[in-house]
Design a protein around this motif. Sequence first.
Motif, PDB file in Angstrom:
ATOM      1  N   PHE A 148       0.868  -1.455   0.197  1.00  0.00           N
ATOM      2  CA  PHE A 148       0.195   0.162   0.498  1.00  0.00           C
ATOM      3  C   PHE A 148       0.617   1.178  -0.016  1.00  0.00           C
ATOM      4  O   PHE A 148       2.006   1.159   0.776  1.00  0.00           O
ATOM      5  CB  PHE A 148      -1.189  -0.085   1.288  1.00  0.00           C
ATOM      6  CG  PHE A 148      -0.357  -0.505   2.124  1.00  0.00           C
ATOM      7  CD1 PHE A 148      -1.319  -1.715   2.908  1.00  0.00           C
ATOM      8  CD2 PHE A 148       0.665   0.378   2.626  1.00  0.00           C
ATOM      9  CE1 PHE A 148      -0.221  -2.109   3.709  1.00  0.00           C
ATOM     10  CE2 PHE A 148       1.091  -0.116   4.000  1.00  0.00           C
ATOM     11  CZ  PHE A 148       1.215  -1.703   5.071  1.00  0.00           C
ATOM     12  N   MET A 150       1.424   4.224   2.166  1.00  0.00           N
ATOM     13  CA  MET A 150       1.137   4.746   3.041  1.00  0.00           C
ATOM     14  C   MET A 150       1.055   6.114   3.213  1.00  0.00           C
ATOM     15  O   MET A 150       2.228   6.787   2.538  1.00  0.00           O
ATOM     16  CB  MET A 150       2.640   5.311   4.257  1.00  0.00           C
ATOM     17  CG  MET A 150       2.306   3.687   4.346  1.00  0.00           C
ATOM     18  SD  MET A 150       4.258   3.190   5.932  1.00  0.00           S
ATOM     19  CE  MET A 150       3.579   2.845   7.006  1.00  0.00           C
ATOM     20  N   PHE A 288      -3.412   4.506   4.088  1.00  0.00           N
ATOM     21  CA  PHE A 288      -3.691   3.494   3.430  1.00  0.00           C
ATOM     22  C   PHE A 288      -4.007   4.195   2.270  1.00  0.00           C
ATOM     23  O   PHE A 288      -5.146   3.693   2.714  1.00  0.00           O
ATOM     24  CB  PHE A 288      -3.759   2.132   3.622  1.00  0.00           C
ATOM     25  CG  PHE A 288      -2.615   1.844   5.090  1.00  0.00           C
ATOM     26  CD1 PHE A 288      -2.882   2.386   6.019  1.00  0.00           C
ATOM     27  CD2 PHE A 288      -1.452   1.241   5.184  1.00  0.00           C
ATOM     28  CE1 PHE A 288      -2.733   2.097   8.148  1.00  0.00           C
ATOM     29  CE2 PHE A 288      -0.890   2.185   6.476  1.00  0.00           C
ATOM     30  CZ  PHE A 288      -1.474   2.066   7.869  1.00  0.00           C
ATOM     31  N   TYR A 364      -3.811   5.459  13.152  1.00  0.00           N
ATOM     32  CA  TYR A 364      -3.730   4.402  12.471  1.00  0.00           C
ATOM     33  C   TYR A 364      -5.372   4.819  11.527  1.00  0.00           C
ATOM     34  O   TYR A 364      -5.916   5.072  12.523  1.00  0.00           O
ATOM     35  CB  TYR A 364      -3.376   3.398  11.979  1.00  0.00           C
ATOM     36  CG  TYR A 364      -1.776   2.672  11.797  1.00  0.00           C
ATOM     37  CD1 TYR A 364      -1.740   2.400  13.468  1.00  0.00           C
ATOM     38  CD2 TYR A 364      -0.894   3.705  10.917  1.00  0.00           C
ATOM     39  CE1 TYR A 364      -0.603   1.913  13.408  1.00  0.00           C
ATOM     40  CE2 TYR A 364       0.578   2.789  11.408  1.00  0.00           C
ATOM     41  CZ  TYR A 364       0.235   2.132  12.277  1.00  0.00           C
ATOM     42  OH  TYR A 364       1.680   1.811  12.560  1.00  0.00           O
ATOM     43  N   LEU A 369      -7.013   0.957   5.734  1.00  0.00           N
ATOM     44  CA  LEU A 369      -6.170  -0.407   6.041  1.00  0.00           C
ATOM     45  C   LEU A 369      -7.129  -1.438   6.096  1.00  0.00           C
ATOM     46  O   LEU A 369      -5.995  -2.363   4.669  1.00  0.00           O
ATOM     47  CB  LEU A 369      -5.056  -0.570   7.274  1.00  0.00           C
ATOM     48  CG  LEU A 369      -4.416  -1.300   7.834  1.00  0.00           C
ATOM     49  CD1 LEU A 369      -2.509  -1.364   6.782  1.00  0.00           C
ATOM     50  CD2 LEU A 369      -3.761  -1.645   8.981  1.00  0.00           C
ATOM     51  N   THR A 372      -7.331  -1.905   2.129  1.00  0.00           N
ATOM     52  CA  THR A 372      -6.756  -2.272   1.655  1.00  0.00           C
ATOM     53  C   THR A 372      -6.842  -3.901   1.148  1.00  0.00           C
ATOM     54  O   THR A 372      -6.108  -4.765  -0.165  1.00  0.00           O
ATOM     55  CB  THR A 372      -5.226  -1.557   1.667  1.00  0.00           C
ATOM     56  OG1 THR A 372      -4.629  -2.313   3.138  1.00  0.00           O
ATOM     57  CG2 THR A 372      -5.371  -0.440   1.170  1.00  0.00           C
TER      58      THR A 372
END
Lengths: 424, 311
Positions: A148, A150, A288, A364, A369, A372
Amino acid sequence: MSRSKVLLMAVVLGVAVLVSLAGSVVLAADDIIHLHFWSGVPAENGPLAAVEKWNAMNPNIQVTYHRYVNNEEGNLRVNIAMQTGDAVDILMSHSANDYEQRVRSGLLRPLTDRLDEDYLFEKVGSGVLRWKVDGVYYALPTNVNAIFIMVNEDVLRDRGLEVPEKLTMDELRELANALKSDEFTYTYALDAGNIHGVIQHALIDVGFVGEDGKSNLGHPNVRHGLETFHKMMHEDKVMPVLAVQKATNMAPEQMFLRGELPLYQAGAWRLRMSNDLEQYPRDFRIAFVPYPYFDGHSIPGHHIEDAMSITAHCQYPDEAWEFIKWWALEGMMALALGGRVPAHADAPGAEARRLIVSGAEQTYNLESLNRTYEMENTKLIPVPPYQVLDYINQEIEKYFLGEQSIDETIDNMVEFHNRFLERQ
Amino acid sequence: MKVPGRSTLPGAPHSEVSTVNWMKRQQLIGYLFVLPSVLGVTVFFLIPLLFSFGLAFTNWVGPAGRGLRFVGLANFQRLLSDEVFLKAIGNNILYLLHVPLSVVLGFLAASALNRRIYLRNPLRAAFFLPYLISAIAIGFSWMLLFHPTQGPINQFLMSVGMTDPPGWLASTKSAMLAIIIIATWQSLGFNMIIFLAVLQDVPQELKEAAQIDGAAGWQVTRHITLPFISPITFFLLVIGTMNAFKSFGLIQAVTGGGPANSTLILPLYVYRTAFRYYEMGYASAIAIVLFLIIFSFTVLQWYGQKKWVHY
């Protein structure tokens, strides 16, 4: 010198030779089976804990963990160990190229009697195809190595932008330009050793070799990808020039975690660093985004890696297979803190995905995330042999340095690839 | 048979028959003493060398070489059209430049440090130190110095008016020059030490006699010192040339052969072909060509020495 002294010397020499030979003979005094498991993951990042757990649960099958560095020297060392019949029973391969070399050299056992493709597709996914050689599987892949971009989410919000769900190559360029400011030398970078990935993504749906057996490096996507990167380096100046990045040992992961680079194309292997808020303190949230794709083509999917095999010399293949199955379902959990998520559908993948950000969850954008990991219409990128990869790197280096045109670059790559294919 | 002086040695035989037996025993003992070394050289050097020669005529691919067969000169024919191989040869010849450079600079440094000057010993140590440091450490240090924008070298060049300084390790045009500079710097100290030792032996009376006859400093150097040290100069050139063709660590650490193979030399290409691509047969063919190149250079130097080396 007297005859007796000569005789004595000869006897001493002979005994010395015998002792050194005898040192290699191991006399097993019990019924415990000892297996040697080699992998490229540092022992302290989970494998040792997993092996210790197995050993506690299975006193009759004791496993010893050995780490090899996953580079040329390390892979050479483990290949020599296997060739000489040394103590390698279970091997984890991290690169499809090295794995294929081992298969073709007869160093790994086929798993046809233990695995079938339907099972693999159901439990692991189509990513297992990377580990199929001449129609046979010699390994069980165990890890979803997520890839991915970032993203420094705070920078995006400051510019009034949302975290994109996916990006085409052109949209990546637009985004990198939208984030340009005096604050950043560059807005986008990736590890210098992975820049050839743009060609792999370009050929994601057609592969490197066409149905006619000729090179696909002349595909329009290849030109488009290279030209986009070239413009980002030289016109937009949002991306470091490749040769400068290599010559200066530029570390984009460090720049990203220091807040100096808003977009860093990486993968789950970097989560170990970003989780470590003590060594890499940061005050921004990380979001992400999947790797960029080419319009009308598949999105690059996560790599299905860490393929575990039973070596040809292994004297206890059944026990080794038991260990491999356990590893795929349970053992992998010990590696989750290092960013490794089990590939097997029956393993607690959701729990692993919680663990890979453990300790820094609040920093995060977990929704992005998870997105993904759950993305559809993804495909595994094709991997060419090392000879082709190195030549591609040579040519794209010259192109990115401005020493040759895009036409020359593509012509050279196609010609070399076709010559390579003719030799196979 | 009487062996002169033999009868005075302890344990020596006194009759002819016992003398022959004694000599045979002595020979056997000698052979036993050298046997471990000979075995080691044979097993770990000679046999692999001969095996490698044989491999060059096969299609060995992969760690275990399955499907191995004899292919004649196919590997050598492939070399002729391998642009990476041809580039590596060119780069290797260019890389040779650091040998005469480091020999000349080593001599100049030795000449300067052969005099009674302040801090002579610390300076000698400082010159020799780079030779002792590992190639990896040297490589990383010079990468910082050669940084295209923030390195001190380019900072200095820009401060004296150069608007477009070289990219050094980041440019295919200047990467090999950067490597030559690093290699010269590293080997200069070794040459200096060797020259320093030889310069001590140059007869002072010859130099004084020449000076009395009116010879200037440079004339003394040219007609007395240089001929006197010519054998050692020849030695350093031969060894330096061989090492240049075998060099691996420095370039692997600094550039890995890049950018775009502009610093790739033959030993690196052999390593890459053998241990990354596992094309052992082809790598052996490259190694044979490398051996022939080194051999040719050595023979050339050997015949050339008649013109300028004075024994």
